[in-house]
Write an enzyme that holds these catalytic residues in place. Structure first.
Site, mmCIF file in Angstrom:
data_model
loop_
_atom_site.group_PDB
_atom_site.id
_atom_site.type_symbol
_atom_site.label_atom_id
_atom_site.label_comp_id
_atom_site.label_asym_id
_atom_site.label_seq_id
_atom_site.Cartn_x
_atom_site.Cartn_y
_atom_site.Cartn_z
ATOM 1 N N ASP A 1 65.256 38.260 62.061
ATOM 2 C CA ASP A 1 66.109 37.779 60.878
ATOM 3 C C ASP A 1 65.227 36.360 60.177
ATOM 4 O OD1 ASP A 1 66.555 35.582 62.576
ATOM 5 O OD2 ASP A 1 68.742 35.523 62.662
ATOM 6 N N HIS B 1 36.870 40.058 52.624
ATOM 7 C CA HIS B 1 38.373 39.772 52.846
ATOM 8 C C HIS B 1 38.734 38.909 54.154
ATOM 9 C CE1 HIS B 1 39.535 42.887 49.287
ATOM 10 N NE2 HIS B 1 39.090 41.821 49.016
ATOM 11 N N ASP C 1 37.095 30.775 49.459
ATOM 12 C CA ASP C 1 37.653 31.178 48.382
ATOM 13 C C ASP C 1 39.254 30.925 48.411
ATOM 14 O OD1 ASP C 1 38.918 33.099 46.390
ATOM 15 O OD2 ASP C 1 37.507 34.885 46.864
ATOM 16 N N ASP D 1 42.204 30.821 41.355
ATOM 17 C CA ASP D 1 41.236 31.689 42.198
ATOM 18 C C ASP D 1 39.777 30.785 42.114
ATOM 19 O OD1 ASP D 1 40.244 33.613 43.576
ATOM 20 O OD2 ASP D 1 40.365 35.257 42.131
ATOM 21 N N HIS E 1 30.749 44.086 44.779
ATOM 22 C CA HIS E 1 32.084 43.812 44.223
ATOM 23 C C HIS E 1 31.932 43.722 42.465
ATOM 24 C CE1 HIS E 1 32.012 39.504 44.009
ATOM 25 N NE2 HIS E 1 31.554 39.580 45.532
ATOM 26 N N HIS F 1 38.112 39.585 37.414
ATOM 27 C CA HIS F 1 39.499 40.109 37.173
ATOM 28 C C HIS F 1 40.513 39.429 36.442
ATOM 29 C CE1 HIS F 1 41.126 37.495 40.295
ATOM 30 N NE2 HIS F 1 39.742 37.816 41.035
ATOM 31 N N HIS G 1 45.363 38.813 40.933
ATOM 32 C CA HIS G 1 44.658 40.013 40.362
ATOM 33 C C HIS G 1 45.784 40.628 39.303
ATOM 34 C CE1 HIS G 1 41.926 41.060 44.057
ATOM 35 N NE2 HIS G 1 41.638 39.944 43.163
ATOM 36 N N GLU H 1 32.888 35.563 39.131
ATOM 37 C CA GLU H 1 32.741 35.311 40.715
ATOM 38 C C GLU H 1 31.507 36.253 41.210
ATOM 39 O OE1 GLU H 1 35.957 36.972 43.291
ATOM 40 O OE2 GLU H 1 36.995 37.247 41.396
ATOM 41 N N TYR I 1 25.298 38.814 49.190
ATOM 42 C CA TYR I 1 25.876 39.005 50.751
ATOM 43 C C TYR I 1 24.643 39.479 51.568
ATOM 44 C CZ TYR I 1 30.017 38.261 48.210
ATOM 45 O OH TYR I 1 30.972 37.706 47.203
ATOM 46 N N ARG J 1 29.266 33.203 47.337
ATOM 47 C CA ARG J 1 30.099 33.454 46.043
ATOM 48 C C ARG J 1 30.435 32.144 45.274
ATOM 49 N NH1 ARG J 1 33.317 36.576 48.290
ATOM 50 N NH2 ARG J 1 35.334 35.495 48.561
ATOM 51 N N GLU K 1 32.971 30.987 42.209
ATOM 52 C CA GLU K 1 33.921 31.826 41.351
ATOM 53 C C GLU K 1 34.719 30.609 40.405
ATOM 54 O OE1 GLU K 1 37.030 33.783 43.482
ATOM 55 O OE2 GLU K 1 37.943 34.818 41.764
HETATM 56 N N1 GLY Z 1 40.459 35.699 45.747
HETATM 57 C C1 GLY Z 1 40.396 37.079 45.379
HETATM 58 C C2 GLY Z 1 39.561 37.363 44.667
HETATM 59 O O1 GLY Z 1 38.789 36.605 44.416
HETATM 60 O O2 GLY Z 1 39.430 38.311 43.831
HETATM 61 MN MN MN Z 2 38.793 34.505 44.554
HETATM 62 MN MN MN Z 3 38.897 36.444 42.308
#
Ligand code: GLY
Ligand code: MN
Ligand code: MN
Length: 437
Positions: A43, A244, A261, A272, A351, A355, A362, A385, A389, A406, A408
């Site tokens: 609960d 991820h 990230d 982000d 990637h 976004h 996103h 971003e 890799y 990365r 971003e």
């Molecule tokens: N943190 C998610 C992305 O960078 O898209």
């Molecule tokens: Mn991110």
């Molecule tokens: Mn992002």
């Protein structure tokens, strides 16, 4: 969600509703449901997070509520919500209640949610089209359609909507362009997130586990009364290759790069940020070589986030700079044209470069219109971003193996130069090395 009842003046919400009503027209009715409370186990609930669309149109952060818009009706805006209940509030905390909805949200026609089934069919009567968020909440969708069918079976002259339409395209197009107030919250979310990232950087040299850096982020977000906008990624060494990765519980070694990230959510608005830095505060030569490529790709990509450029242009620029860098380091072979044509860079960069960003990390809004990448407009916000890799594979130079990077930032399209909402956290090698010293 830790948020005062209202993050904007009530006018901001009424303007959004009015714009939507003008678009759907007087033949239509719009119904949208608050996010349900969700149980984590037994609960015990998850912390409550309002549905972004519902939040955008009401400012209300409570479950068990429905907003109904009936353009042209005596009550164009009806909010069904939970009434005050001292007994329940003793356990679960404050409710806004009907009076509060009038006073705080400026919604005059506030009714008890228990009256929904009685009142909603009357509001549907005589309307041709019913708009709702298709695919969002199966139970609510079914309920709306049941009420609609019942009205039709009554077969009176003024029966209910014969058409159902998706609300997403209209509402999400509106959300894509941020208002000055929204930009202010996003700037602040960017600043707090930058501060959190710097605390994680300061903590790195003495940290023995990723969890300590994760804790530094959460400490900062919590002190600012924000929450993580998404599960932070704190990835030492090769964990940075898992895009991820969220376990954030492995030991750090001195020569690791750390990829973080993370961003907070303030008043519903996400930041982000990604940064990659050496745990011990000094980049090795190989780390430096790869990092400079990603940074150059990001710098040049951000320059493309301008009025009139397409959503694709900054990705194309990042891909080009990364590919040239990989060629220069001997990680790829052939000509730049061949690499871009065959997309052989995808082995190291798999990637997209960004976004939309807003109430959702996103965020909503189409990326293409009529099969073309859409053109950037003022007060759209995108992330930029790029990353590299380098897998731990025998055919690659040993010095580069297992490195993931990365960088971003959150970028607003302005009339002039792109505005970086997350510029407060350093990313030049010398600046990173300096602040970590
Ligand atoms: N943190 C998610 C992305 O960078 O898209
Ligand atoms: Mn991110
Ligand atoms: Mn992002």
């Amino acid at each position: 969600m830790p948020m005062p009842p209202l993050s904007f003046k009530p006018d901001a919400f009424s303007q959004r509703r009015e714009r939507l009503m003008a678009e759907v027209g007087e033949d239509a009715i719009v119904a949208i449901c608050a996010a349900p409370m969700r149980l984590r186990n037994g609960d015990t609930p998850y912390p409550y997070r309002q549905d972004s669309d519902f939040l955008y149109l009401t400012g209300l952060c409570e479950p068990e509520a429905v907003l109904v818009l009936t353009p042209g009706h005596a009550h164009e805006v009806t909010l069904f919500l939970r009434p005050r209940d001292p007994e329940r509030e003793r356990w679960d905390g404050h409710r806004l209640g009907l009076e509060g909805a009038r006073e705080v949200l400026g919604i005059e026609h506030a009714l008890d949610i228990a009256q929904l089934d009685q009142v909603l069919p009357k509001l549907m009567m005589g309307r041709q089209a019913l708009y709702y968020l298709m695919g969002q909440n199966a139970g609510f969708e079914q309920h709306l359609n049941d009420l609609r069918s019942e009205l039709q079976h009554e077969a009176s002259a003024a029966s209910g909507p014969t058409t159902v339409l998706s609300l997403q395209p209209l509402l999400h197009e509106q959300r894509l362009i941020k208002s000055p107030e929204e930009i202010r919250w996003m700037r602040k979310a960017g600043q707090i997130s930058a501060e959190g990232m710097m605390h994680a950087m300061y903590a790195a040299p003495t940290a023995i586990n990723e969890a300590e850096l994760h804790a530094a982020l959460l400490n900062c977000y919590t002190r600012h009364q924000t929450v993580p906008a998404y599960q932070p990624i704190v990835a030492g060494g090769e964990r940075a290759l898992v895009l991820h990765y969220i376990d954030n519980n492995q030991a750090l070694t001195d020569e690791d790069l750390v990829l973080i990230d993370a961003g907070c959510e303030l008043m519903g608005y996400a930041a982000d940020i990604s940064r990659t830095f050496p745990k011990n505060g000094r980049f090795s030569a190989a780390q430096k070589a790869l990092y400079e490529i990603v940074l150059e790709a990001q710098t040049q990509a951000i320059e493309q986030v301008r009025l009139g450029q397409s959503y694709h242009d900054f990705h194309a620029k990042a891909t080009e700079v990364l590919s040239q860098g990989l060629l220069d380091l001997g990680l790829l072979t052939g000509s730049l044209d061949e690499v871009l044509e065959t997309e052989s860079y995808r082995r190291f960069y798999m990637h997209k470069t960004g976004h939309w960003l807003g109430l959702d990390v996103h965020d909503v809004g189409d990326y293409r219109i009529d099969d073309e990448w859409r053109v950037l407009e003022r007060n759209m916000v995108v992330t930029v971003e790029p990353g590299l890799y380098i897998e731990n594979a025998d055919d690659l130079p040993e010095a580069f193996r297992g490195i993931g990077i990365r960088i971003e930032d959150d970028i607003r399209v302005t009339r002039d130069d792109p505005e970086n909402l997350t510029s407060a956290v350093p990313k030049d090698i010398s600046d990173i090395e300096n602040i970590m010293r």
